[in-house]
Design an enzyme around this catalytic site. Structure first.
Site, PDB file in Angstrom:
ATOM      1  N   LYS A  20       7.994  13.140  -7.642  1.00 43.09           N
ATOM      2  CA  LYS A  20       9.137  13.391  -8.526  1.00 43.09           C
ATOM      3  C   LYS A  20       8.687  14.197  -9.741  1.00 43.09           C
ATOM      4  CE  LYS A  20      12.518  11.099 -11.440  1.00 43.09           C
ATOM      5  NZ  LYS A  20      13.227   9.897 -11.843  1.00 43.09           N
ATOM      6  N   LYS A  74      -2.648   3.735 -16.463  1.00 48.25           N
ATOM      7  CA  LYS A  74      -2.892   5.175 -16.243  1.00 48.25           C
ATOM      8  C   LYS A  74      -3.662   5.758 -17.418  1.00 48.25           C
ATOM      9  CE  LYS A  74       1.483   6.101 -13.791  1.00 48.25           C
ATOM     10  NZ  LYS A  74       2.733   6.859 -13.803  1.00 48.25           N
ATOM     11  N   GLU A 118      -2.901  10.609  -8.642  1.00 48.85           N
ATOM     12  CA  GLU A 118      -3.347  10.420  -7.254  1.00 48.85           C
ATOM     13  C   GLU A 118      -2.850  11.576  -6.381  1.00 48.85           C
ATOM     14  OE1 GLU A 118      -1.867   8.159  -9.117  1.00 48.85           O
ATOM     15  OE2 GLU A 118      -2.599   6.121  -8.697  1.00 48.85           O
ATOM     16  N   GLY A 171      12.282   7.137  -8.839  1.00 49.39           N
ATOM     17  CA  GLY A 171      11.274   7.326  -7.800  1.00 49.39           C
ATOM     18  C   GLY A 171      11.444   6.349  -6.645  1.00 49.39           C
ATOM     19  N   ARG A 172      11.680   5.068  -6.966  1.00 49.69           N
ATOM     20  CA  ARG A 172      11.776   4.054  -5.900  1.00 49.69           C
ATOM     21  C   ARG A 172      13.138   4.080  -5.208  1.00 49.69           C
ATOM     22  NH1 ARG A 172      10.921   2.102 -10.823  1.00 49.69           N
ATOM     23  NH2 ARG A 172      12.530   0.912 -11.897  1.00 49.69           N
ATOM     24  N   HIS A 210       1.466 -17.115  12.399  1.00 47.98           N
ATOM     25  CA  HIS A 210       0.088 -17.487  12.725  1.00 47.98           C
ATOM     26  C   HIS A 210      -0.837 -17.206  11.557  1.00 47.98           C
ATOM     27  CE1 HIS A 210       1.219 -18.250  16.885  1.00 47.98           C
ATOM     28  NE2 HIS A 210       2.090 -17.273  16.680  1.00 47.98           N
ATOM     29  N   GLU A 245       9.095  -3.430  -9.358  1.00 44.23           N
ATOM     30  CA  GLU A 245       9.053  -2.361 -10.362  1.00 44.23           C
ATOM     31  C   GLU A 245      10.392  -2.283 -11.100  1.00 44.23           C
ATOM     32  OE1 GLU A 245       6.445   1.553 -10.198  1.00 44.23           O
ATOM     33  OE2 GLU A 245       8.432   2.033  -9.428  1.00 44.23           O
TER      34      GLU A 245
HETATM   35  O1  F6P Z   1       3.410   4.718 -11.290  1.00 42.93           O
HETATM   36  C1  F6P Z   1       4.686   4.366 -10.860  1.00 42.93           C
HETATM   37  C2  F6P Z   1       5.491   5.549 -10.419  1.00 42.93           C
HETATM   38  O2  F6P Z   1       5.955   6.236 -11.517  1.00 42.93           O
HETATM   39  C3  F6P Z   1       6.628   5.112  -9.512  1.00 42.93           C
HETATM   40  O3  F6P Z   1       7.735   4.708 -10.223  1.00 42.93           O
HETATM   41  C4  F6P Z   1       6.826   6.318  -8.662  1.00 42.93           C
HETATM   42  O4  F6P Z   1       7.539   6.028  -7.500  1.00 42.93           O
HETATM   43  C5  F6P Z   1       5.399   6.725  -8.411  1.00 42.93           C
HETATM   44  O5  F6P Z   1       4.734   6.450  -9.623  1.00 42.93           O
HETATM   45  C6  F6P Z   1       5.186   8.151  -8.007  1.00 42.93           C
HETATM   46  O6  F6P Z   1       5.679   9.049  -8.947  1.00 42.93           O
HETATM   47  P1  F6P Z   1       5.907  10.579  -8.599  1.00 42.93           P
HETATM   48  O7  F6P Z   1       6.894  10.646  -7.488  1.00 42.93           O
HETATM   49  O8  F6P Z   1       6.406  11.208  -9.855  1.00 42.93           O
HETATM   50  O9  F6P Z   1       4.583  11.154  -8.171  1.00 42.93           O
END
Ligand code: F6P
Length: 522
Positions: A207, A490, A213, A264-265, A381, A350
């Site tokens: 987003k 972060k 990452e 995002g979620r 199990h 979240e």
């Molecule tokens: O660190 C949490 C977050 O901001 C989530 O809310 C989001 O889904 C995820 O990181 C990834 O964010 P982006 O889509 O901006 O890379």
């Protein structure tokens, strides 16, 4: 008019005191077996049909008097007004000054005039959707592309991954989809070993297009692609983002955008859903959206008493704030739904893992439960022992699907027998045996039943969960749409990374300094 974030919090209502009384008089001691014996209509009273989903709520620790009070609570907290504010596009995510309109992504195209509310946004949504689905079809038809690698994390990974697995039976292209989320290079390295640059399409899903990452993985993927002699970035990389400028700067020109009013979620219904569309095709993706839209309409228009997301959220509140249960286990009895628990963890925890209300005041009660689970029958199990005989009560949410889409004899009836038996065993227990063989029973569960697992029913199931999280957040008076809690780690990681190279531990706490030195081998 009162701003929607200043609506009445559950504990500030008059009905809250009545609920407290109800809990101490009868609520806390309700016995499910007695409740069924006393009321032959209990199954009917406590079940609810919604689009694509039938819910049996009757094995929950609730009676009609409690349920009435809970409906009053929803009314007094202004849940309907808050819901309407979301559907009107008001900026209910007030800490980020954003509207919350993921539901618009699955609304049919507005056929009205420019004056119609949100007509501009709806037009943008459908223009992007059409372009994204045309691209998905083009990729599906492209025999030279055999592998799709989605690079994203959180909402840019969990939704597409969950849905691609869930709808595997509808995947018609034979393309291999890979999901890389972790900054741990083992994950990307393992995927890169299995693909060839000439036949791979990388989707960079973010987003913000700033997530560390994703950017690290995207850079490594691009370097690998170029090192393999790959030249045509436009053909082998696409970006799914609200930050098209950053994607262009990164060197990607094939982009599909979305908007800041999609959390995002809540974003798999947007361009972030491209891997799903590549897997199941444009029509399948439209069916997925249509199923979710049917649930949106149910949530928007059904009376509170027949509104499934509302009924689930009220139970969630009853368990969290009166029974004080701290977790909920999700048990999907369908192996294709195996990533649903992970997806719901982000959605619920979240969204509602917050300790202050909309005005920033500390809350005197608990909010998000811990969500966890594994598909059945596997969980039986592993951890079901604790659910049946442990010291803590954990409400369980079973998800079962009537129809099997394989023809192996005997399997599906065994699967369904097991899910029914587990819900039954949790409730009835086994009183005639003492000591180690005693099952206390009276352990609550909800049973969600789908006729078939299809793009539409999956869409409806997930939209149901989104709205349920919305309602519990509204009752608790919190903003379910920000996530400030993820920021601190972060920032600290940014500070620590260079120290791993330099060995500088000045100003660090003794534990972090000790670990850092140990990692460096000093
Ligand atoms: O660190 C949490 C977050 O901001 C989530 O809310 C989001 O889904 C995820 O990181 C990834 O964010 P982006 O889509 O901006 O890379």
């Amino acid at each position: 008019m009162t701003p929607t974030h200043q609506r009445l919090r559950c504990d500030q209502t008059t009905v809250w005191r009545l609920l407290e009384k109800q809990f101490s008089s009868t609520g806390s001691s309700l016995k499910l077996r007695d409740a069924f014996a006393a009321d032959r209509q209990r199954f009917a009273t406590f079940s609810q049909s919604a689009p694509y989903v039938f819910a049996d709520l009757s094995k929950n620790l609730i009676d009609t008097a409690t349920q009435e009070l809970l409906f009053d609570l929803a009314r007094e907290c202004g849940v309907e007004r808050h819901r309407d504010a979301m559907f009107a596009g008001e900026k209910i995510n007030h800490t980020e000054q954003r509207a919350v309109m993921h539901w618009l992504l699955r609304s049919p195209a507005a056929n009205g005039h420019a004056s119609q509310p949100l007509a501009t946004e709806s037009r943008q949504v459908h223009a992007t959707l059409d372009a994204m689905l045309a691209y998905a079809e083009q990729v599906r038809d492209d025999v030279a592309i055999t592998d799709i690698v989605n690079i994203g994390i959180g909402g840019s990974d969990l939704g597409p991954q969950m849905a691609v697995l869930a709808l595997d039976g509808f995947a018609t292209t034979g393309k291999r989809l890979h999901f890389v989320s972790n900054v741990d290079g083992h994950e990307l390295a393992a995927v890169l070993q299995r693909v060839r640059s000439a036949s791979t399409l990388f989707l960079i899903a973010s987003k913000t297009f700033t997530t560390i990452e994703t950017m690290t993985n995207a850079r490594s993927a691009k370097q690998w692609f170029e090192a393999q002699g790959g030249k045509n970035i436009a053909r082998h990389f696409a970006a799914l983002t609200t930050n098209v400028v950053a994607a262009n700067e990164f060197g990607i020109d094939t982009t599909f955008g979305f908007w800041d009013w999609v959390g995002g979620r809540y974003s798999m219904w947007s361009a972030i859903g491209l891997p799903i569309a590549i897997a199941i095709g444009a029509q399948g993706f439209r069916d997925f959206l249509a199923g979710a839209h049917a649930m949106d309409e149910h949530f928007r228009s059904a009376a509170l008493e027949q509104n499934l997301p509302v009924r689930l959220a009220l139970l969630d509140l009853w368990y969290r704030n009166f029974h004080r249960f701290t977790s909920r286990s999700i048990a999907p009895y369908h192996s294709a739904l195996r990533r649903v628990p992970a997806y719901l963890q982000q959605l619920e925890m979240e969204s509602n893992g917050k300790r202050v209300d909309g005005a920033g005041e500390a809350l005197p009660f608990g909010t998000s439960p811990v969500l966890w689970g594994e598909p059945g029958t596997n969980g039986q199990h592993a951890y079901f022992q604790m659910l049946h005989q442990g010291t803590d009560v954990v409400p369980v949410e079973f998800v079962a699907v009537k129809k099997a889409r394989h023809d192996l004899p005997g399997h599906h009836s065994q699967l369904l027998a097991n899910v029914l038996a587990q819900a039954q065993a949790l409730m009835v227990g086994k009183a005639d045996a003492g000591g180690h063989r005693h099952f206390p029973g009276n352990r609550p569960s909800t049973f969600l039943l789908l006729d078939d697992l299809t793009p539409a029913s999956l869409g409806a199931l997930i939209a149901l969960q989104e709205h349920r999280v919305f309602v519990s957040g509204a009752l608790w008076g919190i903003n379910s749409f920000d996530q400030w809690g993820v920021e601190l780690g972060k920032v600290l990681a940014k500070d620590i990374e260079p120290r791993l190279h330099s060995g500088d531990v000045s100003g660090l706490d003794a534990s972090t300094a000790g670990l850092l030195q140990r990692i460096r081998g000093a």
